[in-house]
Design a protein around this motif. Sequence first.
Motif, PDB file in Angstrom:
ATOM      1  N   VAL A 138      -4.097   7.201   8.075  1.00 47.99           N
ATOM      2  CA  VAL A 138      -5.462   6.374   8.227  1.00 47.99           C
ATOM      3  C   VAL A 138      -6.056   6.495   6.709  1.00 47.99           C
ATOM      4  N   LEU A 139      -5.907   7.555   6.181  1.00 48.72           N
ATOM      5  CA  LEU A 139      -7.094   7.483   4.897  1.00 48.72           C
ATOM      6  C   LEU A 139      -6.166   7.033   3.572  1.00 48.72           C
ATOM      7  N   GLY A 169       0.765  -1.071  -0.020  1.00 43.96           N
ATOM      8  CA  GLY A 169      -0.225   0.214  -0.055  1.00 43.96           C
ATOM      9  C   GLY A 169       0.814   1.303  -0.012  1.00 43.96           C
ATOM     10  N   SER A 170       0.182   2.412   0.213  1.00 46.98           N
ATOM     11  CA  SER A 170       0.813   3.820   0.479  1.00 46.98           C
ATOM     12  C   SER A 170       1.175   4.475   1.588  1.00 46.98           C
ATOM     13  N   ALA A 171       0.780   3.414   2.735  1.00 45.39           N
ATOM     14  CA  ALA A 171       0.988   4.093   4.013  1.00 45.39           C
ATOM     15  C   ALA A 171       2.351   4.495   4.352  1.00 45.39           C
ATOM     16  N   SER A 172       2.363   5.676   4.657  1.00 38.97           N
ATOM     17  CA  SER A 172       4.007   6.306   5.317  1.00 38.97           C
ATOM     18  C   SER A 172       3.966   5.893   6.754  1.00 38.97           C
ATOM     19  N   PRO A 173       5.326   6.108   7.202  1.00 44.03           N
ATOM     20  CA  PRO A 173       5.514   5.552   8.786  1.00 44.03           C
ATOM     21  C   PRO A 173       4.557   6.378   9.491  1.00 44.03           C
ATOM     22  N   SER A 174       4.202   5.958  10.801  1.00 39.01           N
ATOM     23  CA  SER A 174       3.219   6.474  11.605  1.00 39.01           C
ATOM     24  C   SER A 174       4.047   7.924  12.119  1.00 39.01           C
ATOM     25  N   HIS A 175       3.213   8.947  12.339  1.00 40.20           N
ATOM     26  CA  HIS A 175       3.583  10.042  13.057  1.00 40.20           C
ATOM     27  C   HIS A 175       2.606  10.683  14.009  1.00 40.20           C
ATOM     28  N   PRO A 176       3.154  10.507  15.323  1.00 36.25           N
ATOM     29  CA  PRO A 176       2.299  10.897  16.342  1.00 36.25           C
ATOM     30  C   PRO A 176       1.852  12.429  16.110  1.00 36.25           C
ATOM     31  N   GLY A 177       2.567  12.995  15.343  1.00 36.95           N
ATOM     32  CA  GLY A 177       1.964  14.467  15.323  1.00 36.95           C
ATOM     33  C   GLY A 177       2.344  15.484  16.325  1.00 36.95           C
ATOM     34  N   ALA A 183     -16.081   7.468  12.243  1.00 42.18           N
ATOM     35  CA  ALA A 183     -15.231   7.584  11.431  1.00 42.18           C
ATOM     36  C   ALA A 183     -14.665   9.082  11.139  1.00 42.18           C
ATOM     37  N   THR A 184     -15.602   9.773  10.986  1.00 42.42           N
ATOM     38  CA  THR A 184     -15.399  11.223  10.751  1.00 42.42           C
ATOM     39  C   THR A 184     -14.784  11.701  11.831  1.00 42.42           C
ATOM     40  N   ALA A 185     -15.501  11.468  13.194  1.00 44.47           N
ATOM     41  CA  ALA A 185     -15.258  11.951  14.182  1.00 44.47           C
ATOM     42  C   ALA A 185     -13.599  11.727  14.675  1.00 44.47           C
ATOM     43  N   PHE A 186     -13.240  10.495  14.597  1.00 50.09           N
ATOM     44  CA  PHE A 186     -11.862   9.968  14.862  1.00 50.09           C
ATOM     45  C   PHE A 186     -10.932  11.064  13.764  1.00 50.09           C
ATOM     46  N   LEU A 187     -11.312  10.934  12.708  1.00 47.75           N
ATOM     47  CA  LEU A 187     -10.318  11.835  11.628  1.00 47.75           C
ATOM     48  C   LEU A 187     -10.284  13.041  12.060  1.00 47.75           C
ATOM     49  N   ASP A 188     -11.234  13.626  12.655  1.00 46.39           N
ATOM     50  CA  ASP A 188     -11.091  15.113  13.311  1.00 46.39           C
ATOM     51  C   ASP A 188     -10.209  15.280  14.361  1.00 46.39           C
ATOM     52  N   THR A 189      -9.838  14.241  15.199  1.00 44.42           N
ATOM     53  CA  THR A 189      -8.911  14.148  16.370  1.00 44.42           C
ATOM     54  C   THR A 189      -7.426  14.258  15.805  1.00 44.42           C
ATOM     55  N   LEU A 190      -7.152  14.105  14.264  1.00 43.87           N
ATOM     56  CA  LEU A 190      -5.731  13.494  14.053  1.00 43.87           C
ATOM     57  C   LEU A 190      -5.209  14.786  13.379  1.00 43.87           C
ATOM     58  N   ASP A 191      -3.926  14.946  13.313  1.00 44.61           N
ATOM     59  CA  ASP A 191      -3.287  15.888  12.389  1.00 44.61           C
ATOM     60  C   ASP A 191      -3.272  15.477  11.054  1.00 44.61           C
ATOM     61  N   ASP A 192      -2.586  16.476  10.182  1.00 40.61           N
ATOM     62  CA  ASP A 192      -2.603  16.039   8.894  1.00 40.61           C
ATOM     63  C   ASP A 192      -1.833  14.700   8.738  1.00 40.61           C
ATOM     64  N   ASP A 193      -0.330  14.659   9.008  1.00 40.69           N
ATOM     65  CA  ASP A 193       0.307  13.540   9.093  1.00 40.69           C
ATOM     66  C   ASP A 193      -0.267  12.284   9.527  1.00 40.69           C
ATOM     67  N   GLN A 194      -1.352  12.302  10.587  1.00 38.33           N
ATOM     68  CA  GLN A 194      -1.847  11.139  10.971  1.00 38.33           C
ATOM     69  C   GLN A 194      -2.964  10.739  10.031  1.00 38.33           C
TER      70      GLN A 194
END
Length: 389
Positions: free
Chosen positions: A100-101, A45-53, A85-96
Amino acid sequence: MALAAATTLLGGALYANANAASVQSDPSASASASAPGSASPSTPGSASPSHPGSTSPSTPASASAPAPTGTAGTGSSVSAVVDAATAFLDTLDDDQQADVLLDFTQANAIAWSNEACGATCRVGIELSTLSDTQLTAAKAVVEAATGTGTDTGYDQISQILAADDVLGETDSSYGSGNYYLAFLGTPSTSGTWQLHFGGDQLAVNLTYKDGEVVGTTPYFAGVEPATWTADDTTYAPLSGMHDGMVSMLEGLSDDEATEAKLSDSTTDVVLGPDEDGAFPDTKEGLAVSELTDEQQQLVLDAITPWVEAADDTTAASTLSTYKSELADTYISYSGTTALDTAGDYVRIDGPGVWIEFSVKDGVVDTGQLNYSSVYRDHDTDYGGEFSFS
């Protein structure tokens, strides 16, 4: 405390004395009142390394947590899953969010494993990198998408992660923090996307299309140790699956058991990770059409715990389909019918349903048994979006 991280990560949906199969005699009864093989170490896939942000991971896998709350899944509608899912995404920064997406591609969809191989064989964001708030939001997504039964759905998932924490006390490569969550495609009530969640003992692949659940498989569920006790409470997350299969096999006559027994031994699940679309051309074992109505009900009961991994409404519909296909379904096994010895194995193979349950010696603790199971569908794995040949 062994249960700590799983209680934090997935809400502590853990039940005492989890030893009885959660089955329904009537498929429609599955809906409650609230119902609306090893992977190669390549990076898919296209996942990049995890970033805690910018949010610090204040709840690592070893953090302590309150006692289990006994909360099951919500069995929600698709719109509720999308909202979570939308609420979870709203808790993340751009890198995170970028972790996920991801695109709903075949490479991303098949990126799951029953090995402790971390991000080398999985896509998504690792739970151990999330803050308390983010973990709560991630938990809400899984809870909304899965079933409400005891030892199935969300409850079973929580217990599997707790078992991983037990292993983590011996081997740090295990633990509930080492699980990954991804959305393949954008969560929506239109278009096609997949909820992709799992780790070394679990793979959840729920596919949605235009506001409907169109695929609930592959679903891999394993556990080591098979049972354990903490704070005077006994946990056995795959007991319903195990006991249902044992009841099905023990309901056979001697002649039927002989017909159902495979000629070769099987020491692990056949259609695990990286075995997509590899269904045998010929069904093996005993035709369910040869069984009495009572024995056929035992087959349906054995199927039920796997189907109930999905939300309650989807589970009831899927089970009804599998019931209509029982006449063309086959059961087989190798080893013993007690499923209590390494090398014991059982399979249910129908026009749609494919379920395997395997008993092995423990990987981390060889004095314990390891259960591995996989549930697939001949037609709707990954929502039927990909062709495997």
